[in-house]
Design a protein around this motif. Sequence first.
Motif, short mmCIF file in Angstrom:
data_model
loop_
_atom_site.label_atom_id
_atom_site.label_comp_id
_atom_site.label_asym_id
_atom_site.label_seq_id
_atom_site.Cartn_x
_atom_site.Cartn_y
_atom_site.Cartn_z
N UNK A 40 4.49 14.44 0.42
CA UNK A 40 4.71 13.14 -0.23
C UNK A 40 4.08 12.11 0.30
N UNK A 41 4.28 11.96 1.65
CA UNK A 41 4.01 10.79 2.52
C UNK A 41 2.44 10.69 2.62
N UNK A 42 1.96 11.98 2.83
CA UNK A 42 0.44 12.06 2.87
C UNK A 42 -0.17 11.55 1.56
N UNK A 43 0.54 12.00 0.56
CA UNK A 43 -0.27 11.79 -0.77
C UNK A 43 -0.20 10.24 -1.10
N UNK A 44 0.79 9.35 -0.43
CA UNK A 44 0.91 8.22 -0.74
C UNK A 44 -0.40 7.50 0.21
N UNK A 45 -0.58 7.88 1.38
CA UNK A 45 -1.62 7.20 2.11
C UNK A 45 -2.96 7.53 1.54
N UNK A 46 -3.16 8.95 1.05
CA UNK A 46 -4.44 9.09 0.57
C UNK A 46 -4.71 8.49 -0.58
N UNK A 47 -3.98 8.21 -1.52
CA UNK A 47 -4.39 7.36 -2.70
C UNK A 47 -4.21 5.81 -2.56
N UNK A 48 -4.13 5.42 -1.31
CA UNK A 48 -4.20 4.11 -1.00
C UNK A 48 -2.96 3.02 -1.43
N UNK A 49 -1.95 3.85 -1.53
CA UNK A 49 -0.70 2.98 -2.01
C UNK A 49 -0.03 2.35 -0.79
N UNK A 50 -0.11 2.75 0.18
CA UNK A 50 0.59 2.27 1.34
C UNK A 50 -0.29 1.53 2.19
N UNK A 51 -0.56 0.33 2.08
CA UNK A 51 -1.45 -0.72 2.69
C UNK A 51 -1.30 -0.60 3.98
N UNK A 52 -0.21 -0.74 4.77
CA UNK A 52 0.13 -0.65 6.20
C UNK A 52 0.52 0.83 6.63
N UNK A 53 0.15 1.63 5.74
CA UNK A 53 0.73 3.05 6.08
C UNK A 53 1.98 3.41 6.28
N UNK A 54 3.03 2.38 5.59
CA UNK A 54 4.24 2.62 6.06
C UNK A 54 5.08 2.34 4.61
N UNK A 65 3.82 -3.11 -3.92
CA UNK A 65 4.14 -4.07 -2.66
C UNK A 65 4.67 -3.44 -1.61
N UNK A 66 4.30 -3.77 -0.44
CA UNK A 66 4.75 -3.03 0.82
C UNK A 66 5.17 -4.28 1.61
N UNK A 67 5.76 -4.08 2.83
CA UNK A 67 6.45 -5.13 3.84
C UNK A 67 7.61 -5.61 2.90
N UNK A 68 8.76 -5.19 3.69
CA UNK A 68 10.00 -5.66 3.02
C UNK A 68 10.19 -7.02 2.54
#
Length: 223
Positions: A40-54, A65-68
């Motif tokens: 699941x996490x790798x799929x989010x990384x692959x589609x560019x959802x996680x700007x800072x990979x977290x 949006x990322x960053x709390x």
Amino acid sequence: MAGKPKLYYFNGRGRMESIRWLLAAAGVEFDEEFLETREQFENLLKDGSLLFQQVPMVEIDGMRLVQTRAILNYVAAKHNLYGKDLKERALIDMYVEGTTDLMGIIRVHHKLPPEQKEKNLSLIIERATERYFPVYEKVLKDNGERFLLGSLMTWADVQLIETILMAEEKESTILSLFPLLQAFKTRMCEVPTIKKFLQPGSQRKPPPDEKFVATANRVFNRK
């Protein structure tokens, strides 16, 4: 009409919990996708959802949006919980940073080995009762005792009640020397949206346990 915000995180508190609290306090319904596998996490990384990979990550108003802190800022401003001017926002930021500091000490408690937990509990109590809670007690007194900025509830109040309840889970008498904070707690817990969030079956998460840690380690490939 925009759909519900969608939250991507583990099925537990962590850094997402303050976002859940703020959305709930604002009366905003939200969906969640719980990360349970590395895939699941790798799929989010692959589609560019996680700007800072977290994570956390929140889909809201057509954005991912990322960053709390950025997410909290946006939610607070969108739902009129971020003050009316720059001065009030600066005060809110200051009060929020204080509770964030205390939360950080509480949040690591479950990760510690047994021989360190007692020391950390003492630190939680010391910092809460000597550094942070006296400040909020004084602010309430100076501003008319209702909310931190006076008559209107803001993001700072929401995060303060979240922090109080977290601290009380570690030491039930931690507010004993702070009558205004005790009254504040009672008042905040009666706010209809917050009262609903505190009911069993809500999207509020319980304190982290071994399962939460194991899931995070699995998703992030930690040893």
